[in-house]
Write an enzyme that holds these catalytic residues in place. Structure first.
Site, PDB file in Angstrom:
ATOM      1  CG  HIS A 286     -11.440  -0.780   8.925  1.00 26.33           C
ATOM      2  ND1 HIS A 286     -10.630  -1.183  10.001  1.00 26.33           N
ATOM      3  CD2 HIS A 286     -10.601  -1.236   8.027  1.00 26.33           C
ATOM      4  CE1 HIS A 286      -9.883  -2.069   9.819  1.00 26.33           C
ATOM      5  NE2 HIS A 286      -9.576  -1.900   8.563  1.00 26.33           N
ATOM      6  CD  GLN A 287     -15.523   4.724   3.764  1.00 27.17           C
ATOM      7  OE1 GLN A 287     -16.563   5.123   4.707  1.00 27.17           O
ATOM      8  NE2 GLN A 287     -15.606   5.095   2.605  1.00 27.17           N
TER       9      GLN A 287
ATOM     10  NE  ARG B 112      -5.846  -3.939  11.220  1.00 27.00           N
ATOM     11  CZ  ARG B 112      -6.151  -4.213   9.970  1.00 27.00           C
ATOM     12  NH1 ARG B 112      -6.385  -3.006   9.290  1.00 27.00           N
ATOM     13  NH2 ARG B 112      -6.299  -5.339   9.301  1.00 27.00           N
TER      14      ARG B 112
ATOM     15  CG  PHE C   4     -11.859  -3.065   2.991  1.00 27.34           C
ATOM     16  CD1 PHE C   4     -12.187  -2.390   4.327  1.00 27.34           C
ATOM     17  CD2 PHE C   4     -12.926  -3.892   2.388  1.00 27.34           C
ATOM     18  CE1 PHE C   4     -13.342  -2.650   4.845  1.00 27.34           C
ATOM     19  CE2 PHE C   4     -14.019  -4.029   3.164  1.00 27.34           C
ATOM     20  CZ  PHE C   4     -14.508  -3.419   4.100  1.00 27.34           C
TER      21      PHE C   4
ATOM     22  CD  GLU D 258     -11.073  -0.284  13.642  1.00 27.10           C
ATOM     23  OE1 GLU D 258     -10.465   0.727  13.226  1.00 27.10           O
ATOM     24  OE2 GLU D 258     -11.541  -1.470  12.793  1.00 27.10           O
TER      25      GLU D 258
ATOM     26  CB  ILE E 223      -1.031  -0.079   1.252  1.00 30.04           C
ATOM     27  CG1 ILE E 223      -1.876  -1.509   0.985  1.00 30.04           C
ATOM     28  CG2 ILE E 223      -1.643   1.346   1.247  1.00 30.04           C
ATOM     29  CD1 ILE E 223      -2.883  -1.516   2.269  1.00 30.04           C
TER      30      ILE E 223
ATOM     31  CG  ASP F 196     -10.315   3.896   6.899  1.00 28.47           C
ATOM     32  OD1 ASP F 196     -11.544   4.035   6.719  1.00 28.47           O
ATOM     33  OD2 ASP F 196     -10.006   2.825   6.611  1.00 28.47           O
TER      34      ASP F 196
HETATM   35  P1  NAI Z   1       2.848  -4.968   3.586  1.00 30.16           P
HETATM   36  O1  NAI Z   1       2.997  -6.016   4.323  1.00 30.16           O
HETATM   37  O2  NAI Z   1       2.820  -5.065   2.014  1.00 30.16           O
HETATM   38  O3  NAI Z   1       3.734  -3.704   4.084  1.00 30.16           O
HETATM   39  C1  NAI Z   1       4.063  -3.478   5.213  1.00 30.16           C
HETATM   40  C2  NAI Z   1       5.360  -2.728   5.321  1.00 30.16           C
HETATM   41  O4  NAI Z   1       5.709  -2.397   6.560  1.00 30.16           O
HETATM   42  C3  NAI Z   1       6.453  -3.637   4.762  1.00 30.16           C
HETATM   43  O5  NAI Z   1       7.324  -3.010   3.815  1.00 30.16           O
HETATM   44  C4  NAI Z   1       7.234  -3.685   6.025  1.00 30.16           C
HETATM   45  O6  NAI Z   1       8.843  -4.092   6.121  1.00 30.16           O
HETATM   46  C5  NAI Z   1       7.211  -2.617   6.952  1.00 30.16           C
HETATM   47  N1  NAI Z   1       7.290  -2.501   8.364  1.00 30.16           N
HETATM   48  C6  NAI Z   1       6.637  -3.635   9.275  1.00 30.16           C
HETATM   49  N2  NAI Z   1       6.880  -3.603  10.469  1.00 30.16           N
HETATM   50  C7  NAI Z   1       7.689  -2.321  10.245  1.00 30.16           C
HETATM   51  C8  NAI Z   1       8.358  -1.892  11.531  1.00 30.16           C
HETATM   52  N3  NAI Z   1       8.437  -2.039  12.656  1.00 30.16           N
HETATM   53  N4  NAI Z   1       9.278  -0.540  11.105  1.00 30.16           N
HETATM   54  C9  NAI Z   1       9.343  -0.202   9.693  1.00 30.16           C
HETATM   55  N5  NAI Z   1       8.624  -0.792   8.803  1.00 30.16           N
HETATM   56  C10 NAI Z   1       7.863  -2.031   8.949  1.00 30.16           C
HETATM   57  O7  NAI Z   1       1.359  -4.511   3.973  1.00 30.16           O
HETATM   58  P2  NAI Z   1       0.230  -3.831   3.152  1.00 30.16           P
HETATM   59  O8  NAI Z   1      -0.454  -4.799   2.384  1.00 30.16           O
HETATM   60  O9  NAI Z   1       1.036  -2.593   2.665  1.00 30.16           O
HETATM   61  O10 NAI Z   1      -0.614  -3.158   4.308  1.00 30.16           O
HETATM   62  C11 NAI Z   1      -0.084  -2.323   5.303  1.00 30.16           C
HETATM   63  C12 NAI Z   1      -1.273  -2.189   6.374  1.00 30.16           C
HETATM   64  O11 NAI Z   1      -2.420  -1.409   6.082  1.00 30.16           O
HETATM   65  C13 NAI Z   1      -1.846  -3.770   6.946  1.00 30.16           C
HETATM   66  O12 NAI Z   1      -0.883  -4.246   7.714  1.00 30.16           O
HETATM   67  C14 NAI Z   1      -3.181  -3.306   7.533  1.00 30.16           C
HETATM   68  O13 NAI Z   1      -2.971  -3.199   8.838  1.00 30.16           O
HETATM   69  C15 NAI Z   1      -3.519  -1.999   6.635  1.00 30.16           C
HETATM   70  N6  NAI Z   1      -4.644  -2.384   5.850  1.00 30.16           N
HETATM   71  C16 NAI Z   1      -5.762  -1.517   6.153  1.00 30.16           C
HETATM   72  C17 NAI Z   1      -6.995  -1.701   5.487  1.00 30.16           C
HETATM   73  C18 NAI Z   1      -8.109  -0.738   5.602  1.00 30.16           C
HETATM   74  O14 NAI Z   1      -9.086  -0.960   5.142  1.00 30.16           O
HETATM   75  N7  NAI Z   1      -7.940   0.333   6.205  1.00 30.16           N
HETATM   76  C19 NAI Z   1      -7.007  -2.540   4.292  1.00 30.16           C
HETATM   77  C20 NAI Z   1      -5.727  -3.510   4.064  1.00 30.16           C
HETATM   78  C21 NAI Z   1      -4.498  -3.218   5.030  1.00 30.16           C
END
Ligand code: NAI
Length: 338
Positions: free
Chosen positions: A295-296, A234, A298, A263, A155, A258
């Site tokens: 939380h929308q 989150r 997605f 929540e 993302i 979001d």
């Molecule tokens: P991803 O796993 O592709 O990317 C997460 C990035 O964070 C990775 O590059 C990782 O190296 C980095 N990371 C993890 N822990 C870290 C730390 N302690 N310090 C620095 N960097 C760190 O995940 P993606 O798909 O990009 O999603 C990110 C988050 O978005 C998800 O974990 C989820 O919580 C949230 N999300 C929210 C949605 C919503 O509807 N609001 C929908 C989908 C995801």
């Protein structure tokens, strides 16, 4: 194969029903959230499909397992709501949807950013009331501003790309640097520098013990005065009472959220006929420079279709005894996230 869905809404019932035409599973949609108190509803179902605010703690997992559940198929990327240690003890595999549309989430983050900056909700409400005054609606050009992206995974990389398109300077923080972003002019910096130089900060890291309250009172004070914070990651990435304080001081200029750390039990529900019991959320809602969605991020047609397809593919692999590619790894430590 019978699948019990929890915390279902019209949008996911529809997407799963459409996708299931290609699979032919027996789908049962419960509106209740999955918790230890409701887990018995899944008795007799080999698969359950929970959503982000279901709580799969050890008690809930034990009840599910005792009732015959053999697969937890999360219809989310995040898995911070599952006690993975307890699932491993019960030999209950957990699958998720690691990627369904990074564009959906990044585009929502941009929507919050633009709506806050140009004060669109206030402006639209005024015009609807025949109030055509522009006082208090001044925004800033995004062009040339510095945007800090915390987490450049699926993302974050889309968010960085969109911000580059606006002509912003993009700085990023992540444990893993992406060469493709560096080649396009993104600078990786440490968190301290990101906080110091950013006009807008957008959070895209998962919630883990390391990132819990990443943005606390000290972090907020180290940011540029008037910074805008966008959180589609989150809720618990931010210490919310500390954010409220920083908003009151003017240290934070705007917040687009979001997700909210409390929540669970609130978001995804119509509580409009009740008195809101959460005082922190109630205070947040009083700020003119705070924009909250439930939380929308997605919630696009493409994301819903992908979530349904990937989830049902995982169930099919489970049914046929094949390797499930979207298994959530358990490395022996509790309290994980996506
Ligand atoms: P991803 O796993 O592709 O990317 C997460 C990035 O964070 C990775 O590059 C990782 O190296 C980095 N990371 C993890 N822990 C870290 C730390 N302690 N310090 C620095 N960097 C760190 O995940 P993606 O798909 O990009 O999603 C990110 C988050 O978005 C998800 O974990 C989820 O919580 C949230 N999300 C929210 C949605 C919503 O509807 N609001 C929908 C989908 C995801």
């Amino acid at each position: 194969m019978r699948i019990a869905f929890f915390d279902t809404h019209a949008f996911d019932r529809e997407a799963f029903t459409v996708a299931n035409a290609r699979f032919g599973f027996d789908l049962t949609f419960f509106e209740a959230r999955l918790t230890a108190a409701t887990a018995a509803l899944a008795s007799g179902f080999p698969v359950v499909c929970p959503f982000v605010n279901d709580r799969l703690d050890a008690d809930a997992l034990q009840t599910l397992h005792a009732g015959g559940v053999r697969l937890i198929a999360l219809r989310s990327a995040g898995y911070n709501h599952v006690d993975l240690a307890a699932a491993a003890d019960l030999a209950l595999p957990v699958v998720r949807v690691p990627e369904y549309s990074p564009h959906a989430v990044a585009e929502h983050a941009v929507a919050l950013l633009l709506a806050l900056n140009r004060k669109i909700p206030r402006a639209a409400n005024r015009v609807r009331d025949a109030n055509f005054s522009l006082d208090g609606l001044v925004g800033f050009d995004l062009y040339g501003r510095t945007v800090g992206i915390v987490g450049t995974g699926r993302i974050g990389v889309v968010m960085a790309t969109i911000m580059l398109g606006f002509g912003c300077r993009v700085v990023a923080f992540d444990m893993a640097k992406r060469q493709e972003l560096i080649d396009r002019g993104v600078s990786y910096v440490n968190l301290t520098d990101l906080y110091r130089v950013s006009d807008v900060i957008s959070l895209h890291v998962p919630l883990t013990p390391k990132t819990h309250h990443l943005i606390d009172a000290a972090a907020l004070q180290s940011m540029k005065r008037g910074v805008m914070i966008i959180n589609t990651g989150r809720g618990a990435l931010i210490d919310t009472p500390a954010l409220v304080e920083a908003l009151k001081q003017g240290q934070v200029g705007a917040a687009g959220l979001d997700v909210y750390e409390e929540e669970e039990g609130l978001f995804f529900r119509d509580l409009s006929d009740q008195v809101l019991q959460d005082d922190v959320l109630a205070r947040l809602l009083t700020f003119p420079n705070v924009l909250i969605t439930a939380h929308q991020a997605f919630l696009t047609q493409e994301a819903l279709a992908n979530i349904a397809q990937t989830t049902l593919e995982s169930v099919r692999a489970f049914e046929q005894g094949r390797v499930m590619t979207n298994l959530v790894p358990f490395d022996g430590h509790a309290a994980h996230s996506s």
